[in-house]
Design a protein around this motif. Structure first.
Motif, PDB file in Angstrom:
ATOM      1  N   GLY A   1       0.918  -1.104   0.049  1.00  0.00           N
ATOM      2  CA  GLY A   1      -0.043  -0.192  -0.050  1.00  0.00           C
ATOM      3  C   GLY A   1       0.825   1.448   0.045  1.00  0.00           C
ATOM      4  O   GLY A   1       0.502   2.133  -0.758  1.00  0.00           O
ATOM      5  N   ASP A   2       1.760   1.081   0.905  1.00  0.00           N
ATOM      6  CA  ASP A   2       2.799   2.486   0.961  1.00  0.00           C
ATOM      7  C   ASP A   2       3.622   2.590  -0.274  1.00  0.00           C
ATOM      8  O   ASP A   2       3.770   3.792  -0.914  1.00  0.00           O
ATOM      9  N   GLY A   3       3.989   1.421  -0.952  1.00  0.00           N
ATOM     10  CA  GLY A   3       4.891   1.877  -2.313  1.00  0.00           C
ATOM     11  C   GLY A   3       3.776   2.048  -3.326  1.00  0.00           C
ATOM     12  O   GLY A   3       4.209   2.854  -4.099  1.00  0.00           O
ATOM     13  N   LEU A   4       2.669   1.424  -3.326  1.00  0.00           N
ATOM     14  CA  LEU A   4       1.695   2.121  -4.264  1.00  0.00           C
ATOM     15  C   LEU A   4       1.595   3.587  -4.113  1.00  0.00           C
ATOM     16  O   LEU A   4       1.345   4.495  -5.038  1.00  0.00           O
ATOM     17  N   THR A   5       1.168   4.143  -2.996  1.00  0.00           N
ATOM     18  CA  THR A   5       1.133   5.343  -2.617  1.00  0.00           C
ATOM     19  C   THR A   5       2.267   6.286  -3.217  1.00  0.00           C
ATOM     20  O   THR A   5       1.887   7.447  -3.668  1.00  0.00           O
ATOM     21  N   ASP A   6       3.492   5.935  -2.718  1.00  0.00           N
ATOM     22  CA  ASP A   6       4.728   6.498  -3.392  1.00  0.00           C
ATOM     23  C   ASP A   6       4.626   6.937  -4.864  1.00  0.00           C
ATOM     24  O   ASP A   6       5.094   7.812  -5.337  1.00  0.00           O
ATOM     25  N   ILE A   7       4.252   5.793  -5.458  1.00  0.00           N
ATOM     26  CA  ILE A   7       4.340   5.615  -6.732  1.00  0.00           C
ATOM     27  C   ILE A   7       3.372   6.715  -7.721  1.00  0.00           C
ATOM     28  O   ILE A   7       3.423   7.379  -8.344  1.00  0.00           O
ATOM     29  N   LEU A   8       2.160   6.718  -6.963  1.00  0.00           N
ATOM     30  CA  LEU A   8       1.089   7.700  -7.342  1.00  0.00           C
ATOM     31  C   LEU A   8       1.569   9.083  -6.991  1.00  0.00           C
ATOM     32  O   LEU A   8       1.206  10.036  -7.948  1.00  0.00           O
ATOM     33  N   LEU A   9       2.186   9.430  -6.059  1.00  0.00           N
ATOM     34  CA  LEU A   9       2.750  10.596  -5.729  1.00  0.00           C
ATOM     35  C   LEU A   9       3.599  11.247  -6.552  1.00  0.00           C
ATOM     36  O   LEU A   9       3.719  12.247  -7.172  1.00  0.00           O
ATOM     37  N   LEU A  10       4.617  10.193  -6.761  1.00  0.00           N
ATOM     38  CA  LEU A  10       5.848  10.320  -7.964  1.00  0.00           C
ATOM     39  C   LEU A  10       5.267  10.902  -9.146  1.00  0.00           C
ATOM     40  O   LEU A  10       5.791  11.603  -9.958  1.00  0.00           O
ATOM     41  N   TRP A  11       4.298   9.776  -9.565  1.00  0.00           N
ATOM     42  CA  TRP A  11       3.869   9.895 -10.986  1.00  0.00           C
ATOM     43  C   TRP A  11       3.257  11.298 -11.133  1.00  0.00           C
ATOM     44  O   TRP A  11       3.368  12.148 -12.399  1.00  0.00           O
ATOM     45  N   ARG A  12       2.319  11.721 -10.338  1.00  0.00           N
ATOM     46  CA  ARG A  12       1.875  13.089 -10.323  1.00  0.00           C
ATOM     47  C   ARG A  12       2.815  14.042 -10.671  1.00  0.00           C
ATOM     48  O   ARG A  12       2.403  15.130 -11.532  1.00  0.00           O
ATOM     49  N   THR A  13       3.669  14.074  -9.852  1.00  0.00           N
ATOM     50  CA  THR A  13       4.951  15.004 -10.033  1.00  0.00           C
ATOM     51  C   THR A  13       5.499  14.945 -11.148  1.00  0.00           C
ATOM     52  O   THR A  13       5.748  16.148 -11.841  1.00  0.00           O
ATOM     53  N   GLU A  14       5.776  13.654 -11.900  1.00  0.00           N
ATOM     54  CA  GLU A  14       6.241  13.778 -13.051  1.00  0.00           C
ATOM     55  C   GLU A  14       5.282  14.310 -14.124  1.00  0.00           C
ATOM     56  O   GLU A  14       5.684  15.044 -15.248  1.00  0.00           O
ATOM     57  N   ARG A  15       4.205  14.173 -14.326  1.00  0.00           N
ATOM     58  CA  ARG A  15       3.049  14.639 -14.875  1.00  0.00           C
ATOM     59  C   ARG A  15       2.969  16.011 -14.968  1.00  0.00           C
ATOM     60  O   ARG A  15       2.715  16.808 -16.058  1.00  0.00           O
ATOM     61  N   ALA A  16       3.304  16.714 -13.873  1.00  0.00           N
ATOM     62  CA  ALA A  16       3.258  18.256 -13.604  1.00  0.00           C
ATOM     63  C   ALA A  16       4.202  18.886 -14.447  1.00  0.00           C
ATOM     64  O   ALA A  16       4.416  20.112 -14.622  1.00  0.00           O
ATOM     65  N   ARG A  17       5.293  18.015 -15.097  1.00  0.00           N
ATOM     66  CA  ARG A  17       6.469  18.557 -15.677  1.00  0.00           C
ATOM     67  C   ARG A  17       5.891  18.883 -17.291  1.00  0.00           C
ATOM     68  O   ARG A  17       6.798  19.579 -18.108  1.00  0.00           O
ATOM     69  N   GLY A  18       4.767  18.432 -17.451  1.00  0.00           N
ATOM     70  CA  GLY A  18       4.181  18.625 -18.843  1.00  0.00           C
ATOM     71  C   GLY A  18       4.835  18.180 -19.922  1.00  0.00           C
ATOM     72  O   GLY A  18       5.277  16.905 -20.056  1.00  0.00           O
TER      73      GLY A  18
END
Length: 224
Positions: A102-119
């Motif tokens: 669960g924590d690992g999945l949450t980490d991925i979701l947080l980092l993925w959103r940060t990467e997407r924010a780079r446009g």
């Protein structure tokens, strides 16, 4: 005790659920703290956690505890709630494994959103890797839904719930419930549990824009 927290953080939610389950909500003074991955560290947090992340719990004797895993174990032990994290080795490992997932999945979701924010500067290889890992983690949880249902509620369930809550908050429209019916059915059985329902992540406007993404990063029914 004092807690650096944010109503937007899935890892803070883990701690809040444990506090609710242990009847310790009123023992903690909450300090609203903004922590942003792609920004200079918040000096208020940095004083208590050199990693600059939340949650951070400052105990009555002055210990500064981080991250959510350490805080949750501390609170469970303090409350004597072995049901939330059993002492039996096999049962304990089951919960710790679900916590890692669960924590690992949450980490991925947080980092993925940060990467997407780079446009336009986002790395498509990195984004594809995040999607593959997200789908794999969710498929594993879907396959283990019967075991989640059969196992008494505890820290492992809480970690999984918080990951699914992050999907609802930041990846609204991905359709995970339609694509993962067994996991959705399990989630529905405990979504109304008081500690779960009262700690749903919300955007209080206390930091960068926090509304769920208008365009889902991925959707079920579409190949990764």
């Amino acid at each position: 005790m004092q807690l650096h927290w944010s109503p937007r953080s899935p890892f803070v939610r883990k701690v809040n659920i444990i506090l609710e389950e242990c009847g310790m909500t009123d023992t903690v003074e909450r300090i609203r703290s903004v922590a942003v991955f792609a920004a200079p560290p918040n000096p208020e947090i940095l004083r208590d956690n050199p990693l600059g992340k939340i949650p951070v719990l400052i105990t009555d004797d002055g210990q500064k505890l981080f991250d959510s895993r350490v805080i949750c174990e501390y609170l469970i032990a303090r409350a004597g709630r072995d049901d939330l994290l059993p002492t039996d080795p096999a049962a304990r490992i089951k919960h710790l494994r679900w916590q890692a997932l669960g924590d690992g999945l949450t980490d991925i979701l947080l980092l993925w959103r940060t990467e997407r924010a780079r446009g336009a500067h986002a790395d498509p290889v990195v984004e594809a890797a995040f999607e593959t890992k997200t789908r794999a983690a969710l498929a594993t949880l879907d396959a283990e839904s019967a075991d989640l249902s059969a196992t008494p509620f505890g820290l492992g369930h809480i970690s999984v719930l918080c990951a699914l809550g992050q999907l609802d908050f930041r990846y609204a429209g991905c359709g995970w419930r339609d694509g993962l019916p067994r996991l959705a059915a399990w989630h529905a059985t405990i979504a109304d549990r008081p500690s779960v329902a009262s700690t749903v992540v919300v955007d209080d406007g206390g930091g960068p824009a926090g509304a769920a993404d208008e365009v889902p990063a991925f959707t079920y029914g579409v190949s990764p």
